[in-house]
Design an enzyme around this catalytic site. Structure first.
Site, short mmCIF file in Angstrom:
data_model
loop_
_atom_site.label_atom_id
_atom_site.label_comp_id
_atom_site.label_asym_id
_atom_site.label_seq_id
_atom_site.Cartn_x
_atom_site.Cartn_y
_atom_site.Cartn_z
N GLY A 1 0.93 -1.02 -0.02
CA GLY A 1 -0.12 0.08 -0.16
C GLY A 1 1.00 1.28 -0.03
O GLY A 1 1.99 1.39 -0.48
N SER A 2 0.38 2.34 0.52
CA SER A 2 0.95 3.52 0.29
C SER A 2 1.96 3.65 1.35
O SER A 2 2.29 2.85 2.37
CB SER A 2 0.05 4.81 0.73
OG SER A 2 -0.33 4.78 2.14
N THR A 3 3.07 4.73 0.94
CA THR A 3 4.04 4.85 2.02
C THR A 3 3.74 5.33 3.42
O THR A 3 4.19 4.97 4.21
CB THR A 3 5.24 5.92 1.32
OG1 THR A 3 5.80 5.13 0.23
CG2 THR A 3 6.25 6.29 2.34
N THR B 1 0.81 4.97 5.05
CA THR B 1 0.36 3.72 5.74
C THR B 1 1.63 2.87 6.23
O THR B 1 1.64 2.62 7.48
CB THR B 1 -0.62 3.25 5.08
OG1 THR B 1 -1.81 3.95 4.67
CG2 THR B 1 -1.17 1.99 6.05
N GLY B 2 2.55 2.64 5.61
CA GLY B 2 3.54 1.75 5.92
C GLY B 2 4.47 2.40 6.82
O GLY B 2 4.75 1.63 7.89
N GLU C 1 5.85 -3.32 0.87
CA GLU C 1 6.03 -2.94 -0.66
C GLU C 1 4.86 -1.65 -0.64
O GLU C 1 3.75 -1.85 -0.72
CB GLU C 1 5.23 -4.12 -1.34
CG GLU C 1 5.61 -3.85 -2.87
CD GLU C 1 4.48 -3.39 -3.80
OE1 GLU C 1 4.37 -2.30 -3.88
OE2 GLU C 1 4.00 -4.13 -4.35
N CYS D 1 1.51 -0.80 -8.52
CA CYS D 1 2.37 -0.07 -7.87
C CYS D 1 3.94 -0.01 -8.64
O CYS D 1 4.25 1.06 -8.57
CB CYS D 1 2.71 -0.99 -6.42
SG CYS D 1 1.41 -0.93 -5.29
#
Length: 468
Positions: free
Chosen positions: A220-222, A224-225, A242, A276
């Protein structure tokens, strides 16, 4: 028992569930059972209880069950693809819904075929040391809405192969696809080996902090990561992340623009750009710039977009309104800056669904938001360059590095450029293709950890050295 579309839907929906709408038409697909954190906690407890028995099976037994699961997916492929097309929006044909369902079965088979045996590290008469790969316990998986079934299998398959059980939290946008996939898996796998709990973001937060989740896999998104990294710190969870990408492609001066146009196009626009590792900013040498733009526009103008259940279409809508608005805003900013809209850029405001036309933007500055921000949709900026040094500098200029590509008739020249690019994977004369035996992962803010192949199995294992 034969699984039909209607029987599949009846197994996974709930009368009081959340409405899930077709992004192409706005029609109701089904009502997804959104659950609470308490339900997630119960699923984790059941996965934990089921894990020792699953781990105690032999490797051959687990491999055989993965192969049976692949066969079960094949048997239910058409209803799974129809549900995926309705919920996610991607067409049945092309590299889309049927392709994704087929990839789920193929990935299970490839995972079953991959070996990660223990090995002797040293045996010199004085020291004897071996390394072995043990199960971690319960693996948590948080998936995205762009390839919901396939990426879930990327997370589930290696975890199961190595003796872990899995708890999956699908995206709020595409829960039905993952619930349906799990239902098919459950016809073969033991109870509670795979658990899917749909719900809001609080479920993801709980997975990342729960003490009984030994490993978390997230795509997912940076942003959220980064939140997951923080919330997992207290339990020192292993992570595979990822995250966002903004993949660059560099086209050198010696290419045949017509010959590469189709591969370039699908590198950027597979899944309508919602991938992505899609090509999201294209750098083209000035000598071939105009020709590449012309050939890409020709492909764009002849590639049909529409509702996924119409088998003539190979591009679909954006999956949700939020993503549609991001793409529209970035293209509007590019237009306002004086960039040239070669094709697309003008969605039909009266038409149903979140359709944004395939859009190519030329004569655009590298600092434009359409270049520097990940659009995640069907809009490709094409930036002119004069020297390879300039192109490499621009490609490396962002804080993400998932994938990249170099396009050239000279493989040695292309590989030399590829070695200078800061990305987890650099493709030559293609973009975005993944293989179950080839490790995949990003650098910089595109995340860390590897998936696929031997490295992917190791990533969902606890290495243990026995010395003596």
């Amino acid at each position: 028992m034969t699984i039909t579309y209607d029987s599949l839907l009846s197994e996974i929906t709930a009368p009081d569930g959340r409405d899930i709408l077709d992004p192409a038409t706005g029609e109701l697909v089904g009502k997804a059972p959104f659950r609470s954190v308490d339900v997630l906690d119960d699923a984790i407890a059941r996965a934990k209880a089921a894990q020792p028995a699953w781990a105690s099976r032999s490797d051959d037994e687990r491999k055989a069950l993965l192969l049976q699961a692949a066969d079960a997916i094949d048997a239910a492929a058409e209803p799974l693809a129809e549900l995926l097309s309705r919920e996610q929006g991607k067409p049945l044909e092309g590299p889309n819904a049927r392709f994704e369902v087929g990839a789920c079965a193929n990935w299970l088979r490839a995972t079953a075929a991959t070996e990660l045996p223990g090995r002797t590290l040293i045996d010199d008469g004085e020291t004897h040391a071996t390394i072995h790969y043990r199960p971690l316990g319960v693996v948590g998986a948080i998936g995205p809405w762009n390839w919901p079934m396939m990426i879930s299998i990327w997370q589930i398959a290696p975890a199961l192969r190595m003796g872990n059980t899995v708890v999956v939290k699908p995206s709020e946008y595409t829960p039905l696809s993952v619930l349906a996939l799990a239902h098919v898996l459950d016809t073969v796998l033991p109870t509670d080996v795979v658990n899917v709990v749909a719900g809001e973001g609080d479920l993801g937060a709980r997975l990342s902090s729960h003490p009984d989740i030994a490993k978390l896999m997230f795509t997912g998104s940076t942003r959220t990561g980064q939140a997951i990294i923080k919330s997992s710190a207290d339990t020192v969870k292993r992570l595979t992340l990822e995250l966002g990408g903004n993949d660059a492609g560099i086209v050198l001066a010696d290419v045949d623009p017509k010959a590469i146009a189709q591969e370039l196009f699908w590198g950027a626009f597979i899944n309508t750009g919602q991938t992505c590792a899609a090509l999201k900013r294209l750098y083209v040498h000035t000598d071939v710039y105009d020709d590449v733009c012309r050939e890409l526009a020709e492909v764009a103008n002849t590639t049909p977009m529409g509702r996924g259940l119409d088998e003539a279409n190979v591009l679909g809508p954006l999956q949700n309104k939020a993503q549609f608005d991001i793409v529209a805003d970035l293209v509007d900013k590019a237009r306002s800056s004086g960039a040239t809209i070669l094709t697309g850029g003008a969605p039909d405001a009266e038409a149903p669904g979140y359709f944004y036309p395939t859009t190519l933007v030329a004569n655009i500055d590298n600092a434009n938001p359409l270049v520097s921000e990940e659009q995640f949709g069907p809009a490709l900026p094409i930036v002119r360059f004069e020297s390879v040094e300039e192109a490499v500098e621009m490609a490396n200029g962002l804080d993400v590095g998932l994938g990249a590509s170099v396009w050239s008739a000279d493989l040695d020249a292309a590989r030399a450029v590829a070695a200078r690019i800061q990305a987890g994977t650099v493709w030559i004369n293609s973009h975005g293709g993944v293989h179950p035996m080839i490790p995949f992962g990003g650098v910089k803010k595109s995340g860390y950890g590897l998936e696929f192949g031997v490295e992917g199995l190791a990533a969902v294992s606890a290495p243990q050295v026995i010395n003596g």
